[in-house]
Enzyme design. Structure first.
Site, PDB file in Angstrom:
ATOM      1  N   ASP A  94       0.826  -1.215   0.000  1.00 39.75           N
ATOM      2  CA  ASP A  94       0.000   0.000   0.000  1.00 39.75           C
ATOM      3  C   ASP A  94       0.858   1.263   0.000  1.00 39.75           C
ATOM      4  O   ASP A  94       1.915   1.313   0.634  1.00 39.75           O
ATOM      5  CB  ASP A  94      -0.896  -0.019   1.249  1.00 39.75           C
ATOM      6  CG  ASP A  94      -1.810   1.182   1.328  1.00 39.75           C
ATOM      7  OD1 ASP A  94      -2.736   1.275   0.511  1.00 39.75           O
ATOM      8  OD2 ASP A  94      -1.580   2.045   2.205  1.00 39.75           O
TER       9      ASP A  94
ATOM     10  N   GLU B  46       1.355  -0.241  -4.971  1.00 39.87           N
ATOM     11  CA  GLU B  46       0.367   0.771  -5.351  1.00 39.87           C
ATOM     12  C   GLU B  46       1.082   2.123  -5.462  1.00 39.87           C
ATOM     13  O   GLU B  46       1.191   2.872  -4.494  1.00 39.87           O
ATOM     14  CB  GLU B  46      -0.756   0.852  -4.308  1.00 39.87           C
ATOM     15  CG  GLU B  46      -1.821   1.873  -4.649  1.00 39.87           C
ATOM     16  CD  GLU B  46      -2.506   2.468  -3.423  1.00 39.87           C
ATOM     17  OE1 GLU B  46      -3.662   2.884  -3.546  1.00 39.87           O
ATOM     18  OE2 GLU B  46      -1.870   2.530  -2.341  1.00 39.87           O
TER      19      GLU B  46
ATOM     20  N   ASP C 220     -10.674   1.384  -4.030  1.00 38.99           N
ATOM     21  CA  ASP C 220     -10.600   2.845  -3.949  1.00 38.99           C
ATOM     22  C   ASP C 220     -11.361   3.507  -5.089  1.00 38.99           C
ATOM     23  O   ASP C 220     -12.118   4.454  -4.888  1.00 38.99           O
ATOM     24  CB  ASP C 220      -9.141   3.311  -3.995  1.00 38.99           C
ATOM     25  CG  ASP C 220      -8.463   3.226  -2.638  1.00 38.99           C
ATOM     26  OD1 ASP C 220      -9.107   3.558  -1.641  1.00 38.99           O
ATOM     27  OD2 ASP C 220      -7.291   2.827  -2.594  1.00 38.99           O
TER      28      ASP C 220
END
Length: 906
Positions: A686, A711, A794
């Site tokens: 992340d 990410e 998201d």
């Protein structure tokens, strides 16, 4: 009223925002053109097909200098005629209004925020509380949120502004009202204004708007409140209001309590701030070419409805090299030379002042007419970043895109090269071609051993790096073919299921086998049931039958936020998704079904369990009881005593300082523990923008994952709200991060997702090919490290930060499931009406052994259709336009089709 231009706000460090264009200075604007089927200028331009068949002569308005030529229209043929649709940037001015006033009683107040400009306006807002004035935003209490409000993570609210008619003429104003009670513990309301149509964010002098409820808040230049002499109403009514305020009795000296502070600090006001917005205005330019047989001349006619003085910056090409040259005289009126590189001709205004036109008389020996349009010193219009290229005979190659943008040679545009195609392309090509085979090998070795992305950027040009990456992929593809050919020739049906699932050799850490198909196994709401692990356990066999080989599970740790992205005690694996034992059972079940498992690990930040002596939350508990040395020193909110951050700070929680030896040691032990105790096969990392990729390399080498993906998310390039055709700078940043990990991890191909948005949503399929005829995302440069996707928790789900064009998701999957890279499919799409089509696409990919390094030959990339061949095994097309693969060299059979997509197998 003071007039200020409010610049757009750049993205919040945590909230993923796909578009944040800012106002540019002298920017070369891209043309997004479509071919009309009807003339737009009173018959002055008749459109023909791309073959430019001769048609009847077109009427022209000629100047006096053209009369002799135009008397011969009977013997002239039309060789080219086309109308280009232009989108021109234009600034419009309006105002943002802020009003604070009393409500139904003395304790009720109302804040009204409005905007007079058209748009899809959203108020992005939050509050500060009295006992925590210096902190970041917090979400307001539920009873304060207007209807339609949506929570953003755990720190803000987004509320749409309502469109209201402001006058009988139909003019609209957009407003939102927030009600609150004076006795609440709120110290201030903070907000910025967001226009979802353009992706722009508007601030107050470069900072958030802040409306204080108490008057002891520090004014950082962003506070909006009642000014001396200003009341709640503008104009004369405001003066009356101020007079009434002055008559109120002053508070006594003894009245120093909080209620007195509140009354003194909360005074009604009305304020306006000017706002400037860039909008795109539709215009057109019509170009036609006739060949006059008697005079042996070409007559080129340009007509446009662009306002004001329009200058054609032009030249001619004498051959197919597309090199600009200045033709011999005579020239049209109002023509002058521009640095001996081009000519500039002012178009002649039409009667009435609406639009302009001009005729150009050219020798028939010339091959093409090349031009760009100049409106003023800051606005140039071209064709997808290239010159307009107009063929001057039916036999010329109708190459609308030429290889350079000539207007850049004028030296007036200093924008980043990602916005332009440089006039020095040939020099770059010479530089790359100068590399010998041995130098490429050396560069490849440097690429693998140099963990500093900055050094990689400084040593060689970006184009050189691209060549090196492509060379790596070619060698890797050859290795794959050798690897595949070395496998025994017995069919998969001769092997047991377990034997098929296991790779025949040990695969390099973090990169997988190349044949992975990833499933995101959760959405933004999955934590709410409290038993997600058990629910997913029941779906393991189904996911395996659909063809998924890897699944990405949600963050497993105890977290301040229920979704798991604000971790605290890393060794506490009792989360909102289930407990420790349920997680182990789920991983075991997935393994039994032949699916490998990725854990979602948040390494950038960690929430502290205790406060320090200053009342700051920066002391950690649990098994990893770090102190403030584990926190970076340059995040002002948490008083860290570590070194400065090696990336972007995430201000909602303490950012971990990975340069500390004890931090890296503990994280490596934790990752190894997760591998051994839970059985994770790899990681989804992340917010990797927050720390250097070299630390990721260290962690992956220690934990030896089968597959890992980071990410790395930031904004694509936009010009005046319009996505740029060239996104090389964006994908280069992702490539740089992958390179900083020594290639041990892949990254989500955000570039491809963004380009697919515009291509599919706006019917602009030409975007799916870069200037070299390759896929325009990360998958076009480093496909084995590109994890392609169209939606995740998201962007989609209930968050919807960047939702894929509705109803067109299968087109997106038809692209990523047939192309190289590692495709990822979102949970919400798997268990939906799309399941059957997704399953078919996965089956086709597996049947034809398409892998992360498969080759792509783009056959077509036009306005309404994109078509490609993959490994010469698959042919595909997406878009409403027509495409069928040729059966001349091989026979193709239709394998799948649906709304605006088709797949063929050889």
């Amino acid at each position: 009223m003071s007039t200020v231009v409010i610049p757009p706000l750049f993205c919040h460090p945590r909230l993923h925002r796909p578009t944040h264009p800012s106002f540019a200075k002298a920017r070369l604007f891209y043309l997004n053109y479509t071919r009309s089927r009807s003339p737009i200028f009173n018959g002055a331009c008749i459109l023909n097909s791309r073959h430019f068949n001769p048609a009847k002569a077109l009427p022209h308005r000629a100047s006096s200098t053209d009369t002799a030529i135009f008397e011969t229209t009977e013997s002239s043929d039309v060789v080219f005629s086309e109308t280009f649709q232009l989108k021109r940037p234009e600034k419009v001015e309006g105002k943002i209004t802020i009003r604070l006033e009393n409500g139904k009683d003395d304790e009720s107040w109302q804040l009204t925020v409005g905007c007079s400009l058209p748009g899809k306006w959203i108020l992005h807002w939050g509050v500060n509380y009295i006992d925590d004035v210096g902190s970041d935003w917090d979400q307001p209490p539920p009873d304060m949120r207007p209807p339609g409000s949506v929570g953003i993570k755990d720190y803000a609210i987004e509320t749409p502004l309502e469109k209201l008619l402001a006058s009988s003429e139909g003019e609209a104003i957009y407003k939102v009202k927030i009600d609150f009670n004076i006795n609440s513990s709120i110290a201030a309301i903070n907000f910025v204004l967001k226009d979802e149509e353009t992706g722009s964010w508007y601030q107050n002098r470069g900072r958030d708007f802040k409306v204080p409820r108490i008057d002891y808040l520090q004014d950082d230049g962003n506070i909006v409140r009642a000014k001396k002499g200003l009341g709640i109403w503008p104009g004369p009514l405001g003066h009356i209001y101020n007079m009434l305020l002055k008559r109120e009795p002053a508070n006594s000296m003894e009245d120093t309590g909080e209620l007195s502070l509140q009354k003194r600090g909360l005074q009604g006001f009305y304020e306006e701030q000017a706002v400037v917005k860039e909008i795109l205005v539709d215009n057109s330019v019509c170009v036609s070419v006739r060949h006059c047989l008697e005079k042996a001349k070409n007559l080129l006619y340009i007509e446009t409805d662009l306002p004001g003085d329009v200058i054609v910056h032009w030249g001619i090409c004498k051959d197919e090299s597309k090199t600009w040259e200045i033709p011999p005289e005579p020239y049209p009126p109002e023509t002058n030379r521009s640095k001996d590189k081009a000519l500039r001709t002012l178009l002649e205004r039409k009667d009435g002042g609406h639009g302009s036109s001009r005729t150009f008389i050219l020798d028939e020996a010339f091959v093409a007419f090349v031009f760009v349009l100049k409106l003023n010193e800051s606005t140039w219009l071209n064709c997808h970043g290239n010159d307009f290229y107009i063929p001057l005979s039916s036999f010329s190659v109708p190459a609308i895109h030429s290889g350079q943008t000539h207007s850049e040679d004028e030296g007036q545009h200093k924008e980043p090269k990602s916005l332009l195609i440089s006039g020095n392309v040939s020099e770059a090509n010479q530089e790359v071609s100068a590399y010998t085979e041995y130098e490429i090998v050396d560069e490849r070795r440097n690429l693998v051993t140099d963990i500093s992305a900055e050094k990689g950027r400084n040593t060689k040009s970006r184009k050189a790096l691209e060549i090196i990456l492509q060379e790596i992929e070619k060698l890797a593809a050859k290795a794959y073919s050798i690897f595949r050919s070395s496998i025994p020739t017995s069919t998969e049906t001769d092997l047991s299921e377990d034997e098929v699932l296991e790779p025949p050799v040990k695969i390099p850490s973090g990169t997988g086998s190349g044949f992975e198909i990833l499933c995101q196994g959760f959405n933004w709401e999955s934590h709410k049931s409290g038993k997600w692990y058990r629910e997913l356990c029941e779906k393991a066999s189904k996911l395996a039958s659909l063809g998924f080989t890897v699944i990405w599970l949600p963050p497993p740790t105890d977290s301040v936020s229920p979704e798991g992205y604000m971790p605290s005690d890393l060794y506490n694996l009792n989360s909102r998704y289930g407990n420790f034992d349920e997680l182990k059972i789920l991983v075991k079940k997935l393994h039994e079904s032949g699916i490998r498992v990725l854990g979602d690990v948040v390494l950038n930040h960690r929430c502290a369990q205790y406060k320090n002596k200053n009342g700051i939350w920066n002391m950690f508990g649990g098994r990893l009881n770090w102190d403030d040395r584990a926190i970076v020193a340059d995040d002002p909110h948490f008083q860290g005593r570590g070194n400065k951050s090696s990336g972007d700070n995430f201000h909602a929680a303490p950012n971990i300082d990975h340069s500390q030896d004890f931090v890296r040691k503990d994280i490596k032990e934790w990752l190894r523990w997760l591998r051994e105790e839970i059985g994770y096969d790899g990681w989804r990392l992340d917010f990797v923008r927050g720390f250097w990729g070299g630390y990721v390399k260290d962690y992956l080498e220690a934990s030896e994952p089968y597959f890992s993906v980071g990410e790395y998310w930031d904004s694509l390039s936009y010009t005046y709200g319009e996505m740029d055709h060239k996104q090389d700078a964006h994908r280069q940043r992702i490539i740089d991060w992958i390179n900083s990990t020594n290639g041990t991890a892949g990254a989500f191909d955000v570039t491809t997702k963004g380009i697919l948005h515009s291509a599919i949503g706006r019917c602009e399929y030409w975007r799916l090919s870069d200037e070299k005829g390759k896929p325009p995302g990360v998958v076009g440069w480093w496909p084995s490290r590109a994890v392609t996707f169209i939606e995740n928790h998201d962007t989609g789900s209930t968050q919807g930060h960047w939702r894929f064009p509705g109803g067109k998701e299968i087109q997106g999957y038809a692209y990523i499931l047939t192309h190289p890279g590692t495709p990822s499919v979102f949970y919400d799409h798997i268990f939906s009406e799309y399941q059957s089509e997704i399953s078919t696409l996965i089956s086709i990919r597996n049947r034809n052994k398409i892998h992360c390094r498969s080759t792509v030959q783009i056959v077509k990339a036009k306005r309404d259709v994109y078509a490609a061949m993959i490994d010469e095994k698959l042919a595909m097309k997406i878009g409403p336009g027509h495409y069928e693969p040729s059966n001349s060299s091989r026979k193709w059979s239709l394998a799948a089709e649906g709304r605006d997509y088709k797949i063929w197998e050889a």
